[in-house]
Design a protein around this motif. Structure first.
Motif, PDB file in Angstrom:
ATOM      1  N   HIS A  30       0.625  -1.321  -0.073  1.00 40.19           N
ATOM      2  CA  HIS A  30      -0.087   0.183   0.092  1.00 40.19           C
ATOM      3  C   HIS A  30       0.902   1.367  -0.104  1.00 40.19           C
ATOM      4  O   HIS A  30       0.505   2.408  -0.727  1.00 40.19           O
ATOM      5  CB  HIS A  30      -0.860  -0.155   1.199  1.00 40.19           C
ATOM      6  N   ASN A  33       2.142   1.988  -3.470  1.00 40.74           N
ATOM      7  CA  ASN A  33       1.088   2.743  -4.556  1.00 40.74           C
ATOM      8  C   ASN A  33       0.818   4.208  -4.048  1.00 40.74           C
ATOM      9  O   ASN A  33       0.738   5.058  -5.116  1.00 40.74           O
ATOM     10  CB  ASN A  33      -0.275   1.933  -4.257  1.00 40.74           C
ATOM     11  N   LEU A  34       0.837   4.288  -2.913  1.00 44.73           N
ATOM     12  CA  LEU A  34       0.873   5.864  -2.250  1.00 44.73           C
ATOM     13  C   LEU A  34       2.034   6.669  -2.755  1.00 44.73           C
ATOM     14  O   LEU A  34       1.713   7.767  -3.224  1.00 44.73           O
ATOM     15  CB  LEU A  34       0.858   5.803  -0.819  1.00 44.73           C
ATOM     16  N   GLU A  37       1.568   7.617  -6.451  1.00 45.33           N
ATOM     17  CA  GLU A  37       0.483   8.414  -6.378  1.00 45.33           C
ATOM     18  C   GLU A  37       0.846   9.912  -6.234  1.00 45.33           C
ATOM     19  O   GLU A  37       0.550  10.779  -6.463  1.00 45.33           O
ATOM     20  CB  GLU A  37      -0.734   8.066  -5.800  1.00 45.33           C
ATOM     21  N   TYR A 129      -1.605   6.615   7.232  1.00 44.11           N
ATOM     22  CA  TYR A 129      -2.425   5.835   6.234  1.00 44.11           C
ATOM     23  C   TYR A 129      -2.623   4.444   6.605  1.00 44.11           C
ATOM     24  O   TYR A 129      -1.611   3.832   7.088  1.00 44.11           O
ATOM     25  CB  TYR A 129      -1.763   6.057   4.811  1.00 44.11           C
ATOM     26  N   PRO A 176      -7.579  -0.055  -0.082  1.00 40.25           N
ATOM     27  CA  PRO A 176      -6.657  -0.027  -1.442  1.00 40.25           C
ATOM     28  C   PRO A 176      -6.369  -1.340  -2.217  1.00 40.25           C
ATOM     29  O   PRO A 176      -6.226  -1.150  -3.516  1.00 40.25           O
ATOM     30  CB  PRO A 176      -5.246   0.311  -0.910  1.00 40.25           C
ATOM     31  N   ALA A 378      -5.512   4.904  -2.987  1.00 35.79           N
ATOM     32  CA  ALA A 378      -4.186   5.408  -2.925  1.00 35.79           C
ATOM     33  C   ALA A 378      -4.277   6.744  -3.462  1.00 35.79           C
ATOM     34  O   ALA A 378      -3.389   7.812  -3.175  1.00 35.79           O
ATOM     35  CB  ALA A 378      -3.227   4.415  -3.613  1.00 35.79           C
ATOM     36  N   LYS A 379      -4.848   7.033  -4.793  1.00 33.30           N
ATOM     37  CA  LYS A 379      -4.801   8.419  -5.151  1.00 33.30           C
ATOM     38  C   LYS A 379      -5.597   9.412  -4.221  1.00 33.30           C
ATOM     39  O   LYS A 379      -4.938  10.499  -3.951  1.00 33.30           O
ATOM     40  CB  LYS A 379      -5.521   8.130  -6.569  1.00 33.30           C
ATOM     41  N   ALA A 382      -3.024  10.058  -1.534  1.00 33.58           N
ATOM     42  CA  ALA A 382      -1.966  10.757  -1.855  1.00 33.58           C
ATOM     43  C   ALA A 382      -2.345  12.213  -1.846  1.00 33.58           C
ATOM     44  O   ALA A 382      -1.379  12.989  -1.742  1.00 33.58           O
ATOM     45  CB  ALA A 382      -1.434  10.054  -3.166  1.00 33.58           C
TER      46      ALA A 382
END
Length: 393
Positions: A30, A33-34, A37, A129, A176, A378-379, A382
């Motif tokens: 995760h 991915n964060l 982004e 997060y 996520p 994640a988007k 972010a």
């Protein structure tokens, strides 16, 4: 704004630096991915901290690896305490030496909450997060979270209300795994891809992402597989190997069993799509299995001391996230002494024999998936993190 915050305010043209800590395998995924982004929003951000292969591939300069930090239970904490404490003080020192503009902390509360305190004292803003499960045990930690965390991004819907009532700045961003939990084809296609019989009854074995989980639980799963092989001639078993595991450990346990278990790498969603039912170690894998709408039997064992202490501290009826999200027991949980090979085989057999029961479980898992929000967690997280990074408050 505090004097420390004022001194650290991000100046135009200055490279922004972020400390990120993901102490476990799921956090590595995760977190990666964060990071990607966040770089989409601001390509100039530099990252350092704790993680695994995925965070490193995303461009994070690793101070320590999450595989060295992950622990389950009190006895393993004692064994790794010295190493973990050393890493903690290295990161604490880095708050002054590296002067990060933001700390991004992912779950791993016994390490990250004290680090958040140190970051706050150093004037570093803190973004958390994936919440610690304070709603389940050690609820007193909510006071520290309120004091030291600037923004919380949660992935389960019920967590938002919990934190809001405590006065924590919180946003539900969705789960996520909704972005990644998908197979590469139909059941028949993925069975062929994995080298499985297209028509045979298929059981997935997910023994966990840590070596000590595998040591405790995989022998039970393979023994259950032996029992099921006698009851269901032609049944096939498949195990998706987590990249955090020692393949030699897994294969050595399987070799001691008469059951034939196919081990495949990096194919958890195809394996779950191929399976009629899964035997799953409690943890992130139960969420992944729920998202794939695969009926499951959840198992878990820890040391006797850890279990005893946990019984005193944990304040939830279920431990499987599918059940917690549903608000009721949707899938069977076999915990500690109840987790036996005979019990596992019995529960799996009941699902395989009863299409009505199997269908009911699938319908409940569909509802669980719906409650976890929409893709893009994640988007969304972010954007919140970059917003906090660039804020002057």
């Amino acid at each position: 704004m505090s004097p420390e915050r004022e001194n650290r305010a991000v100046q135009p043209g200055r490279t922004k630096k972020v400390l990120i800590v993901a102490g476990e395998a799921s956090g590595d995924l995760h977190g990666a991915n964060l990071v990607r982004e966040m770089k989409e929003v601001d390509p100039g951000i530099q990252f350092y901290g704790i993680g695994g292969k995925r965070l490193q591939e995303a461009g994070v300069d690793l101070v320590a690896r999450s595989s060295e930090m992950a622990v389950v239970g009190l006895t393993e904490v004692f064994a790794k305490f010295g190493f973990i404490l050393n890493v903690f003080f290295r990161l604490k020192k880095s708050l002054g030496a590296e002067k990060p503009d933001l700390a991004v902390l992912i779950d791993y509360p016994d390490f990250n909450i004290p680090l958040a305190r140190a970051a706050k004292k150093s004037g570093v803003k803190v973004f958390y997060y994936i919440s610690p499960q304070v709603w389940a045990w050690r609820k007193g930690r909510i006071r520290s979270i309120k004091k030291y965390i600037d923004r919380m991004a949660v992935i389960f819907p019920f967590e938002k209300d919990f934190y809001e009532k405590a006065g924590v700045a919180v946003t539900f961003v969705g789960h996520p795994l909704l972005d990644t939990a998908r197979a590469t084809g139909s059941r028949e296609e993925v069975r062929l891809k994995l080298g499985l019989d297209r028509r045979a009854t298929t059981v997935a074995l997910l023994p966990g992402s840590r070596d000590n989980e595998v040591t405790r639980l995989l022998p039970l799963m393979t023994k259950a597989a032996e029992i099921l092989s006698e009851e269901f001639p032609g049944v096939q078993f498949v195990l998706p190997l987590a990249d955090t595991l020692d393949e030699g450990l897994v294969t050595s346990i399987i070799r001691r069993s008469t059951a034939k278990v196919l081990v495949v790498a990096d194919s958890i969603y195809d394996v779950l799509a191929a399976a009629d039912v899964a035997v799953v170690t409690s943890g992130t894998a139960t969420v992944e299995t729920a998202l794939m709408e695969t009926p499951m039997v959840v198992v878990y064992r820890v040391s006797g001391l850890t279990y005893y202490v946990g019984r005193l501290l944990v304040d939830v009826q279920n431990i499987a996230m599918a059940n917690i999200i549903a608000g009721k027991t949707v899938v069977v949980e076999l915990i500690q002494d109840d987790a036996t090979a005979v019990a596992i085989a019995k529960e799996v057999a009941e699902i395989l024999r009863d299409d009505i029961k199997k269908g009911a479980i699938v319908e409940e898992l569909k509802k669980v998936r719906e409650r976890l929000g929409s893709p893009g967690a994640a988007k969304r997280a972010a954007r919140l993190a970059v917003e906090l990074l660039n804020s002057n408050g």
